[in-house]
Motif scaffolding. Structure first.
Motif, PDB file in Angstrom:
ATOM      1  N   ALA A 106      -9.214  -7.049  10.691  1.00 14.74           N
ATOM      2  CA  ALA A 106      -9.554  -5.639  10.455  1.00 14.74           C
ATOM      3  C   ALA A 106      -9.610  -4.866  11.776  1.00 14.74           C
ATOM      4  O   ALA A 106      -9.125  -3.736  11.868  1.00 14.74           O
ATOM      5  N   LEU A 119      -0.043  -4.494  10.881  1.00 16.94           N
ATOM      6  CA  LEU A 119      -0.064  -5.913  10.540  1.00 16.94           C
ATOM      7  C   LEU A 119      -0.503  -6.025   9.080  1.00 16.94           C
ATOM      8  O   LEU A 119      -1.039  -5.077   8.515  1.00 16.94           O
ATOM      9  N   MET A 177      -3.285   0.827  13.453  1.00 20.68           N
ATOM     10  CA  MET A 177      -3.126   1.995  12.575  1.00 20.68           C
ATOM     11  C   MET A 177      -3.334   3.310  13.314  1.00 20.68           C
ATOM     12  O   MET A 177      -2.805   4.341  12.921  1.00 20.68           O
ATOM     13  N   GLY A 191       4.026  -6.530   1.457  1.00 18.92           N
ATOM     14  CA  GLY A 191       2.784  -6.080   2.080  1.00 18.92           C
ATOM     15  C   GLY A 191       1.569  -6.424   1.237  1.00 18.92           C
ATOM     16  O   GLY A 191       1.358  -7.569   0.821  1.00 18.92           O
ATOM     17  N   LEU A 247       2.085   4.334   1.430  1.00 18.29           N
ATOM     18  CA  LEU A 247       2.017   4.761   2.832  1.00 18.29           C
ATOM     19  C   LEU A 247       1.477   6.173   2.973  1.00 18.29           C
ATOM     20  O   LEU A 247       0.791   6.488   3.939  1.00 18.29           O
ATOM     21  N   GLU A 248       1.802   7.002   2.011  1.00 17.65           N
ATOM     22  CA  GLU A 248       1.328   8.380   2.143  1.00 17.65           C
ATOM     23  C   GLU A 248      -0.195   8.426   2.097  1.00 17.65           C
ATOM     24  O   GLU A 248      -0.816   9.209   2.796  1.00 17.65           O
ATOM     25  N   PHE A 278      10.258   6.976   6.849  1.00 14.17           N
ATOM     26  CA  PHE A 278      10.527   8.117   5.967  1.00 14.17           C
ATOM     27  C   PHE A 278      11.815   8.850   6.362  1.00 14.17           C
ATOM     28  O   PHE A 278      12.546   9.321   5.497  1.00 14.17           O
ATOM     29  N   ARG A 308      14.961   7.538   4.915  1.00 10.66           N
ATOM     30  CA  ARG A 308      15.180   7.946   3.524  1.00 10.66           C
ATOM     31  C   ARG A 308      15.477   9.446   3.425  1.00 10.66           C
ATOM     32  O   ARG A 308      16.238   9.877   2.581  1.00 10.66           O
ATOM     33  N   GLY A 317      -2.823  -6.234   6.731  1.00  6.04           N
ATOM     34  CA  GLY A 317      -4.261  -6.060   6.949  1.00  6.04           C
ATOM     35  C   GLY A 317      -5.114  -6.350   5.739  1.00  6.04           C
ATOM     36  O   GLY A 317      -6.302  -6.054   5.737  1.00  6.04           O
ATOM     37  N   ALA A 318      -4.545  -6.907   4.700  1.00  6.57           N
ATOM     38  CA  ALA A 318      -5.355  -7.257   3.529  1.00  6.57           C
ATOM     39  C   ALA A 318      -5.411  -8.786   3.404  1.00  6.57           C
ATOM     40  O   ALA A 318      -5.245  -9.337   2.322  1.00  6.57           O
ATOM     41  N   GLU A 351       4.873  -5.266   7.338  1.00  6.57           N
ATOM     42  CA  GLU A 351       4.067  -4.252   8.031  1.00  6.57           C
ATOM     43  C   GLU A 351       4.459  -4.053   9.490  1.00  6.57           C
ATOM     44  O   GLU A 351       4.326  -2.966  10.041  1.00  6.57           O
ATOM     45  N   THR A 398      -7.136  -1.794  12.722  1.00  3.54           N
ATOM     46  CA  THR A 398      -7.619  -0.458  13.088  1.00  3.54           C
ATOM     47  C   THR A 398      -6.936   0.004  14.370  1.00  3.54           C
ATOM     48  O   THR A 398      -6.491   1.153  14.483  1.00  3.54           O
ATOM     49  N   ALA A 442       0.849  -1.195   0.000  1.00  3.56           N
ATOM     50  CA  ALA A 442       0.000   0.000   0.000  1.00  3.56           C
ATOM     51  C   ALA A 442       0.884   1.243   0.000  1.00  3.56           C
ATOM     52  O   ALA A 442       1.972   1.238   0.581  1.00  3.56           O
TER      53      ALA A 442
HETATM   54  C1  LIG Z   1      10.282  -1.553  -1.729  1.00  3.74           C
HETATM   55  C2  LIG Z   1      11.628  -1.234  -1.122  1.00  3.74           C
HETATM   56  C3  LIG Z   1      12.330  -2.514  -0.712  1.00  3.74           C
HETATM   57  C4  LIG Z   1      12.474  -0.518  -2.204  1.00  3.74           C
HETATM   58  O1  LIG Z   1      13.699  -0.111  -1.665  1.00  3.74           O
HETATM   59  P1  LIG Z   1      14.653   0.877  -2.475  1.00  3.74           P
HETATM   60  O2  LIG Z   1      15.867   1.036  -1.651  1.00  3.74           O
HETATM   61  O3  LIG Z   1      14.769   0.418  -3.872  1.00  3.74           O
HETATM   62  O4  LIG Z   1      13.875   2.248  -2.567  1.00  3.74           O
HETATM   63  P2  LIG Z   1      13.478   3.229  -1.396  1.00  3.74           P
HETATM   64  O5  LIG Z   1      13.210   2.515  -0.148  1.00  3.74           O
HETATM   65  O6  LIG Z   1      14.429   4.341  -1.365  1.00  3.74           O
HETATM   66  O7  LIG Z   1      12.086   3.758  -1.917  1.00  3.74           O
HETATM   67  C5  LIG Z   1      12.009   4.614  -3.063  1.00  3.74           C
HETATM   68  C6  LIG Z   1      10.998   5.708  -2.778  1.00  3.74           C
HETATM   69  O8  LIG Z   1       9.715   5.090  -2.595  1.00  3.74           O
HETATM   70  C7  LIG Z   1       9.163   5.467  -1.329  1.00  3.74           C
HETATM   71  N1  LIG Z   1       8.382   4.330  -0.832  1.00  3.74           N
HETATM   72  C8  LIG Z   1       8.791   3.080  -0.630  1.00  3.74           C
HETATM   73  N2  LIG Z   1       7.806   2.281  -0.206  1.00  3.74           N
HETATM   74  C9  LIG Z   1       6.723   3.086  -0.150  1.00  3.74           C
HETATM   75  C10 LIG Z   1       5.378   2.870   0.219  1.00  3.74           C
HETATM   76  N3  LIG Z   1       4.926   1.660   0.594  1.00  3.74           N
HETATM   77  N4  LIG Z   1       4.551   3.907   0.150  1.00  3.74           N
HETATM   78  C11 LIG Z   1       4.970   5.117  -0.231  1.00  3.74           C
HETATM   79  N5  LIG Z   1       6.239   5.407  -0.597  1.00  3.74           N
HETATM   80  C12 LIG Z   1       7.096   4.389  -0.554  1.00  3.74           C
HETATM   81  C13 LIG Z   1      10.368   5.783  -0.464  1.00  3.74           C
HETATM   82  O9  LIG Z   1       9.990   6.637   0.579  1.00  3.74           O
HETATM   83  C14 LIG Z   1      11.287   6.443  -1.462  1.00  3.74           C
HETATM   84  O10 LIG Z   1      10.863   7.765  -1.621  1.00  3.74           O
HETATM   85  P3  LIG Z   1      11.925   8.948  -1.799  1.00  3.74           P
HETATM   86  O11 LIG Z   1      11.088  10.158  -1.906  1.00  3.74           O
HETATM   87  O12 LIG Z   1      12.776   8.913  -0.560  1.00  3.74           O
HETATM   88  O13 LIG Z   1      12.702   8.591  -3.022  1.00  3.74           O
HETATM   89  C15 LIG Z   1      11.481  -0.304   0.089  1.00  3.74           C
HETATM   90  O14 LIG Z   1      11.064   0.970  -0.330  1.00  3.74           O
HETATM   91  C16 LIG Z   1      10.494  -0.791   1.098  1.00  3.74           C
HETATM   92  O15 LIG Z   1      10.771  -1.676   1.854  1.00  3.74           O
HETATM   93  N6  LIG Z   1       9.304  -0.167   1.130  1.00  3.74           N
HETATM   94  C17 LIG Z   1       8.288  -0.448   2.114  1.00  3.74           C
HETATM   95  C18 LIG Z   1       7.398  -1.533   1.618  1.00  3.74           C
HETATM   96  C19 LIG Z   1       6.322  -1.815   2.618  1.00  3.74           C
HETATM   97  O16 LIG Z   1       6.487  -1.669   3.805  1.00  3.74           O
HETATM   98  N7  LIG Z   1       5.187  -2.240   2.113  1.00  3.74           N
HETATM   99  C20 LIG Z   1       4.050  -2.496   2.935  1.00  3.74           C
HETATM  100  C21 LIG Z   1       3.205  -1.272   2.997  1.00  3.74           C
HETATM  101  S1  LIG Z   1       1.880  -1.381   4.149  1.00  3.74           S
HETATM  102  C22 LIG Z   1       0.765  -2.386   3.372  1.00  3.74           C
HETATM  103  O17 LIG Z   1       0.965  -2.833   2.297  1.00  3.74           O
HETATM  104  C23 LIG Z   1      -0.457  -2.602   4.156  1.00  3.74           C
HETATM  105  C24 LIG Z   1      -1.232  -3.787   3.655  1.00  3.74           C
HETATM  106  O18 LIG Z   1      -1.138  -4.856   4.569  1.00  3.74           O
HETATM  107  C25 LIG Z   1      -2.647  -3.459   3.358  1.00  3.74           C
HETATM  108  C26 LIG Z   1      -3.338  -2.767   4.492  1.00  3.74           C
HETATM  109  C27 LIG Z   1      -4.769  -2.836   4.306  1.00  3.74           C
HETATM  110  C28 LIG Z   1      -5.388  -2.210   5.432  1.00  3.74           C
HETATM  111  C29 LIG Z   1      -6.748  -2.755   5.634  1.00  3.74           C
HETATM  112  C30 LIG Z   1      -7.196  -2.271   6.940  1.00  3.74           C
HETATM  113  C31 LIG Z   1      -8.523  -2.767   7.278  1.00  3.74           C
HETATM  114  C32 LIG Z   1      -9.003  -2.184   8.554  1.00  3.74           C
HETATM  115  C33 LIG Z   1      -9.063  -0.779   8.499  1.00  3.74           C
HETATM  116  C34 LIG Z   1      -9.735   0.092   9.142  1.00  3.74           C
HETATM  117  C35 LIG Z   1     -10.966   0.796   8.881  1.00  3.74           C
HETATM  118  C36 LIG Z   1     -10.844   2.188   8.612  1.00  3.74           C
HETATM  119  C37 LIG Z   1     -11.710   2.554   7.476  1.00  3.74           C
HETATM  120  O19 LIG Z   1     -12.397   1.706   6.920  1.00  3.74           O
HETATM  121  O20 LIG Z   1     -11.711   3.745   7.154  1.00  3.74           O
END
Ligand SMILES: CC(C)(COP(=O)(O)OP(=O)(O)OC[C@H]1O[C@@H](n2cnc3c(N)ncnc32)[C@H](O)[C@@H]1OP(=O)(O)O)[C@@H](O)C(=O)NCCC(=O)NCCSC(=O)C[C@@H](O)CCCCCCCCCCCCC(=O)O
Length: 783
Positions: free
Chosen positions: A253, A131, A260, A101, A62-63, A273, A276, A133-134, A125, A257, A60
């Motif tokens: 979920a 966690l 988060m 994720g 993150l922003e 962040f 980086r 969450g999907a 996560e 919540t 997802a």
């Molecule tokens: C991927 C990487 C390993 C790459 O590494 P690399 O070194 O190549 O590059 P950088 O780390 O420098 O990244 C480049 C650039 O990209 C930015 N960035 C990286 N990842 C993200 C990201 N995920 N989002 C945004 N931006 C990202 C980074 O900041 C750099 O930017 P810059 O400006 O500095 O150049 C490495 O980047 C990495 O490990 N990334 C993190 C990956 C990660 O953690 N992924 C998981 C994300 S969380 C997620 O996926 C959540 C899921 O489980 C889904 C969640 C669903 C939620 C459902 C909830 C249900 C209940 C909710 C509640 C109810 C409320 C309601 O209904 O309203």
């Protein structure tokens, strides 16, 4: 966002959101539309989901997840999950790069997964205080079992493609053109029944043992989590995977919540962040000099001077990054030892081919052609200046000369050369090939190009480089000073070293101050204090009050321990090495002689003797140079004492040492300290608030330009608990600046002679004016 194309009966959906194909609400909306279109089209009989460019979706965005777009993002994510899970046409995920994720969770919701050999999958996560969450906490255990799922999710570790195949997480490793293979694979499974392909329909293989497994892992997780709530919450969600799928998803979920909206998730995302953002450096004294304007020199070869523990670790880091290294050490024995360590480490990492990039030498002239030199000799200004003088003559004029000092004056080192613009500090942390932090220090004359070069070097070798100014101890060690002093003053007042360590470890540090000193070596600080003339090798300087130095309160307990040979774990370990690897004893072990009280470095003595055993036997039986009784006994038993604790041979478990406890008691009595009971809260506050207070001084003086730079230094170099966001984040967002100020005022009123407890003017000013660390440059605009 998600490009739709068809290859005969196969619809291909390619996520296209550079650089990492993260899921924004728009990407997810495009995926929903693509899936609907493919399901509607009778000519389409199977679907492939892939990532365009370098990677499968990395999760997802993150922003969006943390901002105002969270609700549409989540609802679109649920829609994708529902479409995929109920789709009547087979869905094949074609994985390359990093499926992280939500990206990995999408793949788990699909019917088939193919991956290239270099692909990495993970549910990271937990590192963001959340966690998966999907559906990750519900589907992963259905494939790998609860036990492995707990391990994978609470560590957030990478799963390489081959391991994923073994675990049943991918169905096939694809060697050739991934998309082509995926299309042909999809075609081959068209029309096959899908029910048994839906992970949501499976049962958890070790469901009957879930309580047992959770009970067995809880303790380990608690110990590792140290106050972080996400790992245990992940376990709770995984526990629910034994329920019917819909009930488990509802539980996931709820728990998501909870996480988060926790302060810890916000703190951990700030860490993500900030790690980086430190790359986006600017010179505190001239903002025009920054990562955009300054051009780094290309570094292809590096000389490392000094093959001790640090030099060897630095060499490994450089070799692993593919750089050419010339390692210079004037002591042949030490050089051989380093070569063996480097070889062994690279072999363990299956990187033995990197050894071909290494040249070892005892001759300075071999450094004439390198692009940069990192000096890693003993922490002594005179010695370092001497080395730099030589390097200045021998190396090519454009070569950068860096010092791996942990706190000496970079300007004084630079002054030994005719190229002060090319001199810079690169402070690595031990073990240098493991620790991520690289504290880069610019001097008065360091050029923008040189700064850019060492900041780029950090990235090249996989470190987190932080740019700081020049002062004694720079940022990290300077802030550690007040923390250590306060820990010692607490001993004077009544607590034992173990009480201080316990309180700090309960806060979340991997090690309290005394265990840390035991590990690093008590003699490091002792030597520094000797150089600063705060103490001498024989005892306090003459005509000096026991508890004061230059008007400041001073606790001589560590000096007293050093004089008794209690230098830390290495005194024990050094002697334990007698049994296994006698040549290994090359660190500084001091022997104090009864006859004249003089102290000798065992390493130096060893250079003139055949073996360590022979040397010790000589020392033990020579009339004129008898060792201090306790050291003697310890050497005899192959187990010398450490500074504050005892360690059983081969063990790192710190045990209270009655000898030290007695010594502290005698000291209290001698100096009139009245023992009192001190709470853990007071221990934590006095140690950490004095450290943070120093952080405000550091910011005020422009030694660090942003609070996030300090946070990153402490998170990646000193084991500050990640879930709290770092010292400056923690104090501003969790404690509150006003509360910090009031606490410091209370403590400094009680201890007026503890100067580091006097609130910094910057802190006072901020509280008075309602200012914030963010306004000083903590760029958390992304949160
Ligand atoms: C991927 C990487 C390993 C790459 O590494 P690399 O070194 O190549 O590059 P950088 O780390 O420098 O990244 C480049 C650039 O990209 C930015 N960035 C990286 N990842 C993200 C990201 N995920 N989002 C945004 N931006 C990202 C980074 O900041 C750099 O930017 P810059 O400006 O500095 O150049 C490495 O980047 C990495 O490990 N990334 C993190 C990956 C990660 O953690 N992924 C998981 C994300 S969380 C997620 O996926 C959540 C899921 O489980 C889904 C969640 C669903 C939620 C459902 C909830 C249900 C209940 C909710 C509640 C109810 C409320 C309601 O209904 O309203």
């Amino acid at each position: 966002m998600a490009e739709y194309s068809t290859y005969g009966s196969v619809a291909v959906l390619q996520v296209n959101n550079p650089p990492l194909n993260t899921f924004t609400r728009h990407v997810l909306q495009a995926l929903v539309s693509g899936l609907e279109r493919a399901q509607r089209d009778p000519a389409v009989r199977s679907i492939v989901i892939a990532g365009k460019g370098p990677t499968f979706p990395a999760g997802a965005d993150l922003e969006e997840l943390l901002g105002t777009a969270a609700a549409p993002l989540l609802s679109n994510l649920r829609m994708v999950d529902k479409h995929v899970d109920t789709c009547q046409k087979p869905i094949v995920c074609a994985i390359h790069g990093t499926a992280l994720g939500g990206g990995f969770e999408l793949a788990l919701a699909s019917h088939y997964r193919l991956a290239v050999p270099s692909a990495t999958l993970s549910l990271p996560e937990v590192h963001l205080g959340m966690l998966p969450g999907a559906g990750g906490t519900q589907r992963l255990p259905r494939v790998v079992g609860v036990k492995s799922a707990i391990q994978l999710i609470t560590s957030g570790q990478d799963i390489k493609a081959q391991q994923a195949l073994t675990l049943g997480l991918v169905d096939k490793i694809v060697q050739g053109d991934l998309l082509k293979e995926a299309v042909s694979f999809a075609r081959s499974v068209e029309g096959r029944p899908l029910e048994d392909r839906r992970i949501s329909q499976r049962t958890v293989p070790d469901a009957d043992k879930v309580d047992e497994v959770v009970e067995a892992t809880r303790k380990t997780i608690l110990r590792k989590a140290r106050g972080a709530i996400a790992p245990l919450t992940c376990v709770q969600a995984i526990q629910a995977s034994v329920l019917p799928f819909a009930a488990g998803m509802a539980r996931e979920a709820d728990l998501m919540t909870y996480l988060m909206t926790s302060w810890q998730a916000a703190a951990q995302q700030y860490v993500f962040f900030s790690e980086r953002e430190v790359r986006q450096w600017s010179h505190p004294r001239d903002k025009h000099i920054n990562f955009r304007t300054a051009k780094p020199t290309v570094i292809k070869s590096v000389g490392v001077v000094g093959a001790g523990t640090m030099g060897a670790g630095i060499t490994i880091s450089l070799l692993q990054a593919g750089l050419k290294v010339v390692l210079l050490e004037v002591n042949k024995k030490q050089l051989d030892k380093a070569i063996a360590v480097i070889q062994k480490t690279l072999r363990q990492k299956s990187a033995s081919q990197k050894m071909s990039q290494l040249t070892t030498t005892m001759d300075y002239s071999q450094l004439s052609d390198v692009d940069m030199v990192i000096e890693a000799v003993f922490e002594n200004l005179r010695l370092k200046k001497e080395v730099f003088r030589k390097l200045d003559v021998i190396t090519k004029p454009q070569a950068v000369l860096a010092s791996n000092t942990s706190g000496l004056d970079i300007d004084k080192i630079a002054a030994a050369t005719k190229r002060p613009d090319k001199v810079v500090g690169t402070h690595f942390f031990s073990p240098a090939n493991v620790m991520r932090l690289l504290e880069n220090i610019y001097g008065k004359k360091t050029s923008a190009e040189t700064v850019a070069t060492v900041m780029q070097l950090a990235t090249t070798i996989g470190k987190v480089g932080v740019l700081v100014g020049n002062c004694a101890g720079f940022v990290g060690n300077r802030m550690l000073g007040p923390y250590r002093s306060e820990a010692l003053f607490l001993l004077e007042e009544g607590v034992d070293p173990q009480d201080v360590d316990r309180a700090i470890e309960e806060f979340g540090f991997p090690m309290g101050p005394f265990r840390m000193t035991d590990l690093a070596g008590n003699d490091i600080g002792w030597r520094r204090r000797i150089e600063a003339r705060l103490t001498t090798e024989h005892g306090p300087p003459p005509d000096t009050p026991a508890l004061y130095r230059r008007g400041d309160r001073y606790c001589p307990l560590p000096d007293m321990l050093c004089l008794q040979g209690r230098l830390g774990q290495k005194t024990g370990a050094g002697c334990m090495m007698l049994q296994e690897a006698k040549d290994d004893l090359t660190e500084n072990i001091y022997i104090r002689f009864r006859t004249d009280g003089s102290v000798f470095d065992l390493r130096r003595l060893l250079a003139h003797t055949k073996t360590l055993e022979e040397l010790i036997l000589d020392l033990l039986f020579a009339d004129d140079c008898a060792l201090l009784a306790h050291t003697e006994a310890a050497l005899m038993s192959h187990h010398a004492p450490s500074m504050c604790n005892r360690y059983d041979p081969g063990s790192r478990t710190a045990l209270p040492d009655p000898v030290v406890l007695q010594m502290i008691q005698d000291y209290r009595q001698e100096h009139g300290f009245k023992k009192r009971t001190i709470s853990s809260q007071e221990i934590v506050e006095r140690c950490l608030y004095s450290l943070i207070n120093e952080g405000f001084h550091v910011l005020d003086e422009g030694i660090a330009s942003r609070a996030l730079d300090i946070d990153v230094i402490y998170l990646f170099g000193y084991g500050w608990p990640r879930h709290t966001g770092g010292p400056m984040y923690y104090v501003e967002r969790v404690i509150g600046l006003e509360k910090l100020l009031r606490s410091l005022e209370t403590y400094s009123a009680r201890y007026p002679n503890h100067s580091h407890l006097q609130p910094s003017p910057l802190l006072r000013d901020m509280v008075a004016k309602g200012g914030s660390l963010a306004a000083l440059g903590t760029t958390d605009s992304k949160l």
